[in-house]
Motif scaffolding. Structure first.
Motif, PDB file in Angstrom:
ATOM      1  N   ALA A 110      48.573 -18.991   2.550  1.00 29.49           N
ATOM      2  CA  ALA A 110      47.452 -19.791   2.048  1.00 29.49           C
ATOM      3  C   ALA A 110      47.633 -21.264   2.435  1.00 29.49           C
ATOM      4  CB  ALA A 110      47.346 -19.649   0.532  1.00 29.49           C
ATOM      5  N   LEU A 111      48.854 -21.751   2.369  1.00 25.66           N
ATOM      6  CA  LEU A 111      49.125 -23.140   2.750  1.00 25.66           C
ATOM      7  C   LEU A 111      48.883 -23.345   4.248  1.00 25.66           C
ATOM      8  CD1 LEU A 111      50.088 -25.902   1.832  1.00 25.66           C
ATOM      9  CD2 LEU A 111      52.431 -25.137   2.207  1.00 25.66           C
ATOM     10  N   ARG A 112      49.309 -22.398   5.061  1.00 25.02           N
ATOM     11  CA  ARG A 112      49.055 -22.484   6.505  1.00 25.02           C
ATOM     12  C   ARG A 112      47.546 -22.518   6.790  1.00 25.02           C
ATOM     13  NH1 ARG A 112      53.350 -18.518   6.676  1.00 25.02           N
ATOM     14  NH2 ARG A 112      55.228 -19.531   7.448  1.00 25.02           N
ATOM     15  N   GLU A 113      46.803 -21.698   6.073  1.00 23.63           N
ATOM     16  CA  GLU A 113      45.350 -21.666   6.269  1.00 23.63           C
ATOM     17  C   GLU A 113      44.717 -22.995   5.854  1.00 23.63           C
ATOM     18  OE1 GLU A 113      41.542 -20.245   7.262  1.00 23.63           O
ATOM     19  OE2 GLU A 113      43.560 -19.745   7.907  1.00 23.63           O
ATOM     20  N   GLU A 114      45.164 -23.562   4.750  1.00 23.60           N
ATOM     21  CA  GLU A 114      44.634 -24.855   4.303  1.00 23.60           C
ATOM     22  C   GLU A 114      44.948 -25.951   5.322  1.00 23.60           C
ATOM     23  OE1 GLU A 114      42.723 -25.785   1.673  1.00 23.60           O
ATOM     24  OE2 GLU A 114      42.515 -23.643   1.261  1.00 23.60           O
ATOM     25  N   VAL A 115      46.146 -25.938   5.879  1.00 28.91           N
ATOM     26  CA  VAL A 115      46.507 -26.932   6.889  1.00 28.91           C
ATOM     27  C   VAL A 115      45.656 -26.736   8.139  1.00 28.91           C
ATOM     28  CG1 VAL A 115      48.365 -27.700   8.432  1.00 28.91           C
ATOM     29  CG2 VAL A 115      48.846 -27.305   6.009  1.00 28.91           C
ATOM     30  N   ARG A 116      45.427 -25.482   8.542  1.00 28.41           N
ATOM     31  CA  ARG A 116      44.593 -25.204   9.703  1.00 28.41           C
ATOM     32  C   ARG A 116      43.171 -25.709   9.483  1.00 28.41           C
ATOM     33  NH1 ARG A 116      40.776 -22.326  11.434  1.00 28.41           N
ATOM     34  NH2 ARG A 116      40.508 -21.085   9.556  1.00 28.41           N
ATOM     35  N   LEU A 117      42.621 -25.448   8.292  1.00 29.45           N
ATOM     36  CA  LEU A 117      41.263 -25.909   7.980  1.00 29.45           C
ATOM     37  C   LEU A 117      41.191 -27.437   7.952  1.00 29.45           C
ATOM     38  CD1 LEU A 117      40.267 -23.355   5.190  1.00 29.45           C
ATOM     39  CD2 LEU A 117      39.334 -23.490   7.515  1.00 29.45           C
ATOM     40  N   ALA A 118      42.188 -28.070   7.376  1.00 32.21           N
ATOM     41  CA  ALA A 118      42.208 -29.532   7.329  1.00 32.21           C
ATOM     42  C   ALA A 118      42.301 -30.114   8.736  1.00 32.21           C
ATOM     43  CB  ALA A 118      43.375 -30.017   6.476  1.00 32.21           C
ATOM     44  N   ASP A 119      43.100 -29.487   9.591  1.00 31.64           N
ATOM     45  CA  ASP A 119      43.234 -29.942  10.969  1.00 31.64           C
ATOM     46  C   ASP A 119      41.907 -29.800  11.718  1.00 31.64           C
ATOM     47  OD1 ASP A 119      44.830 -30.905  13.190  1.00 31.64           O
ATOM     48  OD2 ASP A 119      44.703 -28.868  13.987  1.00 31.64           O
ATOM     49  N   GLU A 120      41.244 -28.676  11.546  1.00 29.12           N
ATOM     50  CA  GLU A 120      39.953 -28.452  12.196  1.00 29.12           C
ATOM     51  C   GLU A 120      38.912 -29.454  11.703  1.00 29.12           C
ATOM     52  OE1 GLU A 120      37.125 -27.232  14.676  1.00 29.12           O
ATOM     53  OE2 GLU A 120      39.217 -26.608  14.747  1.00 29.12           O
ATOM     54  N   PHE A 121      38.904 -29.718  10.407  1.00 28.40           N
ATOM     55  CA  PHE A 121      37.966 -30.691   9.853  1.00 28.40           C
ATOM     56  C   PHE A 121      38.234 -32.082  10.419  1.00 28.40           C
ATOM     57  CE2 PHE A 121      36.640 -33.785   6.634  1.00 28.40           C
ATOM     58  CZ  PHE A 121      35.296 -33.468   6.550  1.00 28.40           C
ATOM     59  N   ALA A 122      39.510 -32.458  10.525  1.00 26.63           N
ATOM     60  CA  ALA A 122      39.865 -33.770  11.071  1.00 26.63           C
ATOM     61  C   ALA A 122      39.399 -33.886  12.525  1.00 26.63           C
ATOM     62  CB  ALA A 122      41.368 -33.999  10.963  1.00 26.63           C
ATOM     63  N   LYS A 123      39.543 -32.819  13.294  1.00 20.77           N
ATOM     64  CA  LYS A 123      39.077 -32.836  14.687  1.00 20.77           C
ATOM     65  C   LYS A 123      37.562 -33.005  14.746  1.00 20.77           C
ATOM     66  CE  LYS A 123      42.790 -29.991  16.539  1.00 20.77           C
ATOM     67  NZ  LYS A 123      43.140 -28.659  17.072  1.00 20.77           N
ATOM     68  N   GLN A 124      36.841 -32.268  13.905  1.00 18.98           N
ATOM     69  CA  GLN A 124      35.377 -32.384  13.884  1.00 18.98           C
ATOM     70  C   GLN A 124      34.954 -33.790  13.489  1.00 18.98           C
ATOM     71  OE1 GLN A 124      33.737 -29.412  11.302  1.00 18.98           O
ATOM     72  NE2 GLN A 124      34.525 -27.698  12.509  1.00 18.98           N
ATOM     73  N   LEU A 125      35.608 -34.332  12.489  1.00 13.68           N
ATOM     74  CA  LEU A 125      35.284 -35.677  12.030  1.00 13.68           C
ATOM     75  C   LEU A 125      35.561 -36.698  13.123  1.00 13.68           C
ATOM     76  CD1 LEU A 125      34.310 -37.343   9.632  1.00 13.68           C
ATOM     77  CD2 LEU A 125      36.691 -37.522   8.900  1.00 13.68           C
ATOM     78  N   GLY A 126      36.675 -36.556  13.817  1.00 11.90           N
ATOM     79  CA  GLY A 126      36.994 -37.462  14.917  1.00 11.90           C
ATOM     80  C   GLY A 126      35.941 -37.413  16.007  1.00 11.90           C
ATOM     81  N   ARG A 127      35.477 -36.201  16.339  1.00 12.68           N
ATOM     82  CA  ARG A 127      34.424 -36.078  17.348  1.00 12.68           C
ATOM     83  C   ARG A 127      33.131 -36.742  16.877  1.00 12.68           C
ATOM     84  NH1 ARG A 127      37.088 -30.993  18.316  1.00 12.68           N
ATOM     85  NH2 ARG A 127      35.807 -29.943  16.761  1.00 12.68           N
TER      86      ARG A 127
END
Length: 96
Positions: free
Chosen positions: A36-53
């Motif tokens: 669950a922690l790995r999934e949360e980190v993956r989602l946070a990373d994806e969100f950060a990438k989208q926000l950066g774009r």
């Protein structure tokens, strides 16, 4: 103590540190919690990438306004700071 000048004493800090070190170590994560922690980190990373774009796209749309503002507001201040620096370095009494 109300009549003491300090909010803490070394003895009080020592007691606080001893109390903190007496706390038991946290239990290890279960395999489900780790996943669950790995999934949360993956989602946070994806969100950060989208926000950066999105930020890059927005900045790109305002490129000319930003360049204009830098030219009007920032560059004159930098020029003045450089002129002040030049005046100070060329002050009378300095060799050279």
């Amino acid at each position: 103590m109300p009549d003491q000048p300090f909010l803490f004493t070394l003895t009080g800090l020592e007691a606080d540190a001893a109390a903190e070190s007496a706390e038991p170590a946290p239990r290890p994560f279960t395999p489900e919690e780790k996943e669950a922690l790995r999934e949360e980190v993956r989602l946070a990373d994806e969100f950060a990438k989208q926000l950066g774009r999105r930020i890059c796209v927005e900045l790109g749309q305002h490129r000319y306004r930003i360049a204009n503002a830098v030219e009007r507001l920032v560059e004159p201040q930098v020029a003045e700071l450089l002129a002040d620096l030049d005046r100070e370095l060329d002050a009378p009494g300095w060799p050279g």
